[in-house]
Design an enzyme around this catalytic site. Structure first.
Site, mmCIF file in Angstrom:
data_model
loop_
_atom_site.group_PDB
_atom_site.id
_atom_site.type_symbol
_atom_site.label_atom_id
_atom_site.label_comp_id
_atom_site.label_asym_id
_atom_site.label_seq_id
_atom_site.Cartn_x
_atom_site.Cartn_y
_atom_site.Cartn_z
ATOM 1 N N LYS A 95 0.816 -1.210 0.000
ATOM 2 C CA LYS A 95 0.000 0.000 0.000
ATOM 3 C C LYS A 95 0.860 1.274 0.000
ATOM 4 O O LYS A 95 0.432 2.305 -0.493
ATOM 5 C CB LYS A 95 -0.925 0.033 1.213
ATOM 6 C CG LYS A 95 -1.822 -1.184 1.415
ATOM 7 C CD LYS A 95 -2.888 -1.320 0.373
ATOM 8 C CE LYS A 95 -4.073 -2.200 0.734
ATOM 9 N NZ LYS A 95 -3.829 -3.588 1.056
HETATM 10 C C1 LIG Z 1 -4.603 -4.787 0.808
HETATM 11 C C2 LIG Z 1 -3.837 -6.040 0.800
HETATM 12 C C3 LIG Z 1 -4.128 -7.083 -0.100
HETATM 13 C C4 LIG Z 1 -5.301 -7.023 -1.044
HETATM 14 O O1 LIG Z 1 -5.188 -6.012 -1.986
HETATM 15 P P1 LIG Z 1 -6.492 -5.519 -2.780
HETATM 16 O O2 LIG Z 1 -6.032 -4.399 -3.624
HETATM 17 O O3 LIG Z 1 -7.479 -5.088 -1.729
HETATM 18 O O4 LIG Z 1 -6.986 -6.685 -3.544
HETATM 19 C C5 LIG Z 1 -3.293 -8.191 -0.101
HETATM 20 N N1 LIG Z 1 -2.247 -8.290 0.746
HETATM 21 C C6 LIG Z 1 -1.946 -7.318 1.628
HETATM 22 C C7 LIG Z 1 -0.792 -7.506 2.541
HETATM 23 C C8 LIG Z 1 -2.718 -6.161 1.683
HETATM 24 O O5 LIG Z 1 -2.416 -5.189 2.559
#
Ligand SMILES: *Cc1c(COP(=O)(O)O)cnc(C)c1O
Length: 458
Positions: free
Chosen positions: A111
């Site tokens: 993120k």
């Molecule tokens: C947010 C997240 C996901 C999923 O990503 P999306 O974009 O919501 O599909 C997978 N792994 C981790 C560690 C995350 O923080």
């Protein structure tokens, strides 16, 4: 670049409007009216660039003319200074697996890659507007900390983060709530992630509230998130010249894997995108059988994917339905009134041209972590484990890149359970456990959350 919505093709918004609003007023998701498609000689040129320059090229397609390319380059370079790798991401070969490590940013999950850039874009727009912006975020555990890291202490910005109370890992919560900054407000909601996301969406579609607080959002429904995530698909595909590769992606809200789909539409030679879910398997069910039916969210060992209402799927739906906005509206109405919708066989077949979908349960997640540790002395996090496990069931011998979405330290209890090992904190979090946390626990009621926010939003 101009944008319309999955529920209304007559809209004509600029990047700045789409960036600041997040969700379209009709409840739909913003989408570019047209995508840049690269030909093979253009791809060849892109493949020579270092990460930040590649990011500038790709992302600028989406934000001209609101942000000039030279300005964007500066924002991106500044954003990625906080990463521990010069090239932001890296592909690690572990046995025969290609792990694309996306977790070398300040809060140890993928993120950060979009959020650090987004933080600087806010500054950019804010320096001309000088109006206080209140950013409301729903988090399944990692978006919140990434947003807080990117936005804490920034002038004219308040951040409100809703996380599901007691449903994220201890370390995920600590990283979010131990930040001592006046413009950061953490809310632990007595509900699950879907409840958090629902409340945020309700606030976005309440025009008076939204305008009163000058509300903005950084969830993966914000197109800027997708734009930043497209970049690492290009970057990693270029490491396998002349090959059409697969990507296996741990998926919850369908943001990250949707970015891969957009990369493919932009001309990148991708074979299949593998949607890896945990036991919250709505995406696996809709892709394999056409049933979009959210069930109750079940807590799992990969909490950031404990989602049943997968917002970004609406963007894929828009394409599958031949960009027919009224058909999207009909399905979304059916979801609202009947709690589900069903796709036709032809529509499922269209999805299957680009996607595979597999689900993994907690036992398999633990076993996969243990196996990789025993065989290769390497520890992956539980989200990444679902993407590794997904490969075992798929018969396709294309080279595959697995998105490693979080550092295992964030899920140290699960790692301990799976391998018996204690993961050491990365340097920047050496004192994390001693830090004081700050958050308020609220009932799962939109009205109460609104009142809380109105009191603090200045
Ligand atoms: C947010 C997240 C996901 C999923 O990503 P999306 O974009 O919501 O599909 C997978 N792994 C981790 C560690 C995350 O923080």
């Amino acid at each position: 670049m101009k944008y319309f919505s999955t529920r209304n093709k007559n809209l004509n918004h600029s990047f700045k409007e789409v960036f600041l609003r997040g969700l379209s007023p009709d409840g739909g998701l913003f989408i570019p009216q047209k995508l840049k498609v690269y030909n093979s000689s253009e791809l060849e040129e892109l493949s020579k660039l270092k990460y930040t320059d590649l990011a500038t090229e790709i992302i600028s397609n989406f934000c001209v003319p609101d942000i000039e390319k030279t300005k964007l380059k500066e924002l991106i370079e500044r954003a990625y200074k906080s990463f521990s790798l010069e090239d932001v991401v890296t592909i690690k070969k572990v046995g025969n697996l290609n792990l694309l490590e996306l977790y070398h940013g300040p809060t140890l999950a993928f993120k950060d890659i979009a959020m650090q850039v987004i933080g600087n874009i806010y500054n950019e727009f804010n320096s001309t507007d000088k109006k206080i912006i209140n950013i409301i975020v729903a988090t399944s555990g990692d978006t919140g900390s990434a947003a807080i890291s990117a936005l804490s202490g920034k002038p004219n910005i308040n951040v409100f983060v809703l996380h599901p109370h007691n449903k994220i890992s201890h370390i995920q919560r600590k990283i979010m709530t131990a930040v001592d900054s006046k413009n950061i407000h953490n809310i632990a909601l007595k509900g699950n992630f879907d409840d958090c996301q629902k409340i945020v969406k309700e606030m976005f579609t309440d025009n008076k509230f939204r305008e009163d607080i000058n509300m903005s959002g950084v969830n993966s429904i914000n197109w800027a998130r997708i734009a930043c995530q497209i970049v690492y698909y290009f970057y990693s595909s270029f490491k396998f010249p002349n090959k059409k590769i697969n990507f296996s992606v741990p998926t919850g809200n369908f943001g990250d894997v949707y970015a891969g789909y957009v990369a493919k539409k932009m001309g990148l030679p991708i074979n299949k995108l593998i949607v890896a879910t945990n036991k919250n398997d709505i995406l696996q069910r809709v892709i394999n059988k056409g049933d979009y039916k959210p069930l109750r969210v079940e807590p799992s060992l990969s909490p950031s994917m404990d989602i049943q209402i997968s917002s970004n799927f609406e963007r894929l739906l828009f394409d599958v339905l031949d960009m027919n906005d009224s058909k999207v509206v009909n399905l979304m109405n059916s979801l609202k009134s009947q709690g589900s919708f069903k796709l036709k066989k032809e529509e499922v077949d269209i999805i299957k041209k680009d996607f595979y979908a597999e689900k993994t349960n907690d036992e398999e997640t633990k076993k996969t972590i243990e196996e990789i540790k025993n065989k290769h002395k390497f520890i992956i996090d539980p989200h990444t484990a679902t993407a590794v496990q997904a490969l075992k069931n798929i018969k396709d011998d294309s080279e595959t890149v697995i998105l490693a979405t979080a550092h295992p330290y964030k899920f140290l209890e699960t790692i301990k359970l799976a391998t018996g090992e204690n993961i050491k904190a990365p340097a920047q979090f050496a004192n994390l456990l001693d830090k004081k946390e700050k958050y308020d626990i609220l009932e799962n009621k939109t009205k109460m959350v609104k009142e809380y926010i109105l009191k603090k939003a200045v």
